[in-house]
Motif scaffolding. Structure first.
Motif, PDB file in Angstrom:
ATOM      1  N   GLU A 253      -3.330   0.846   2.424  1.00  0.00           N
ATOM      2  CA  GLU A 253      -4.054   2.125   2.475  1.00  0.00           C
ATOM      3  C   GLU A 253      -3.136   3.287   2.108  1.00  0.00           C
ATOM      4  O   GLU A 253      -3.550   4.225   1.425  1.00  0.00           O
ATOM      5  CB  GLU A 253      -4.674   2.342   3.852  1.00  0.00           C
ATOM      6  N   LYS A 254      -1.890   3.208   2.532  1.00  0.00           N
ATOM      7  CA  LYS A 254      -0.918   4.256   2.214  1.00  0.00           C
ATOM      8  C   LYS A 254      -0.696   4.324   0.702  1.00  0.00           C
ATOM      9  O   LYS A 254      -0.689   5.407   0.115  1.00  0.00           O
ATOM     10  CB  LYS A 254       0.401   3.970   2.943  1.00  0.00           C
ATOM     11  N   ILE A 255      -0.552   3.175   0.069  1.00  0.00           N
ATOM     12  CA  ILE A 255      -0.357   3.135  -1.382  1.00  0.00           C
ATOM     13  C   ILE A 255      -1.593   3.652  -2.107  1.00  0.00           C
ATOM     14  O   ILE A 255      -1.490   4.435  -3.054  1.00  0.00           O
ATOM     15  CB  ILE A 255       0.005   1.708  -1.839  1.00  0.00           C
ATOM     16  N   ALA A 256      -2.775   3.241  -1.649  1.00  0.00           N
ATOM     17  CA  ALA A 256      -4.020   3.721  -2.260  1.00  0.00           C
ATOM     18  C   ALA A 256      -4.141   5.236  -2.122  1.00  0.00           C
ATOM     19  O   ALA A 256      -4.590   5.921  -3.049  1.00  0.00           O
ATOM     20  CB  ALA A 256      -5.221   3.028  -1.626  1.00  0.00           C
ATOM     21  N   GLY A 257      -3.735   5.751  -0.988  1.00  0.00           N
ATOM     22  CA  GLY A 257      -3.753   7.197  -0.780  1.00  0.00           C
ATOM     23  C   GLY A 257      -2.822   7.925  -1.729  1.00  0.00           C
ATOM     24  O   GLY A 257      -3.167   8.970  -2.277  1.00  0.00           O
ATOM     25  N   LYS A 258      -1.632   7.362  -1.932  1.00  0.00           N
ATOM     26  CA  LYS A 258      -0.681   7.974  -2.865  1.00  0.00           C
ATOM     27  C   LYS A 258      -1.257   7.987  -4.280  1.00  0.00           C
ATOM     28  O   LYS A 258      -1.116   8.980  -5.003  1.00  0.00           O
ATOM     29  CB  LYS A 258       0.649   7.218  -2.853  1.00  0.00           C
ATOM     30  N   LEU A 259      -1.896   6.884  -4.667  1.00  0.00           N
ATOM     31  CA  LEU A 259      -2.501   6.822  -6.004  1.00  0.00           C
ATOM     32  C   LEU A 259      -3.619   7.845  -6.150  1.00  0.00           C
ATOM     33  O   LEU A 259      -3.717   8.526  -7.176  1.00  0.00           O
ATOM     34  CB  LEU A 259      -3.041   5.418  -6.275  1.00  0.00           C
ATOM     35  N   GLN A 260      -4.462   7.959  -5.128  1.00  0.00           N
ATOM     36  CA  GLN A 260      -5.561   8.923  -5.190  1.00  0.00           C
ATOM     37  C   GLN A 260      -5.021  10.345  -5.270  1.00  0.00           C
ATOM     38  O   GLN A 260      -5.553  11.184  -6.004  1.00  0.00           O
ATOM     39  CB  GLN A 260      -6.472   8.772  -3.975  1.00  0.00           C
ATOM     40  N   GLU A 261      -3.960  10.606  -4.561  1.00  0.00           N
ATOM     41  CA  GLU A 261      -3.339  11.924  -4.606  1.00  0.00           C
ATOM     42  C   GLU A 261      -2.786  12.208  -6.008  1.00  0.00           C
ATOM     43  O   GLU A 261      -2.938  13.316  -6.537  1.00  0.00           O
ATOM     44  CB  GLU A 261      -2.213  11.993  -3.568  1.00  0.00           C
TER      45      GLU A 261
END
Length: 65
Positions: A40-48
């Protein structure tokens, strides 16, 4: 709210939420929770990052007109 701003905010939210899950999983000795948190942290970074690209593209587009 602009799509880029929404992606920036949601990305940051998921990044923080993922970090909390990751730390909780490690503290509670639940590796599956820690792994889900990392994802989820990685997905959040990508979305950002997507939000930042959208914002930059919109700014460049508005300068051309």
């Amino acid at each position: 709210m602009k799509k880029s701003t929404k992606n920036l905010a949601e990305g940051k939210f998921h990044e923080v939420k993922g970090k909390i899950k990751e730390v909780a999983g490690e503290a509670l000795n639940k590796p599956e929770l820690a792994i889900k948190g990392q994802a989820e942290k990685i997905a959040g970074k990508l979305q950002e990052k997507v939000g930042k690209v959208e914002k930059t593209a919109a700014e460049k587009s508005s300068r051309k007109h």
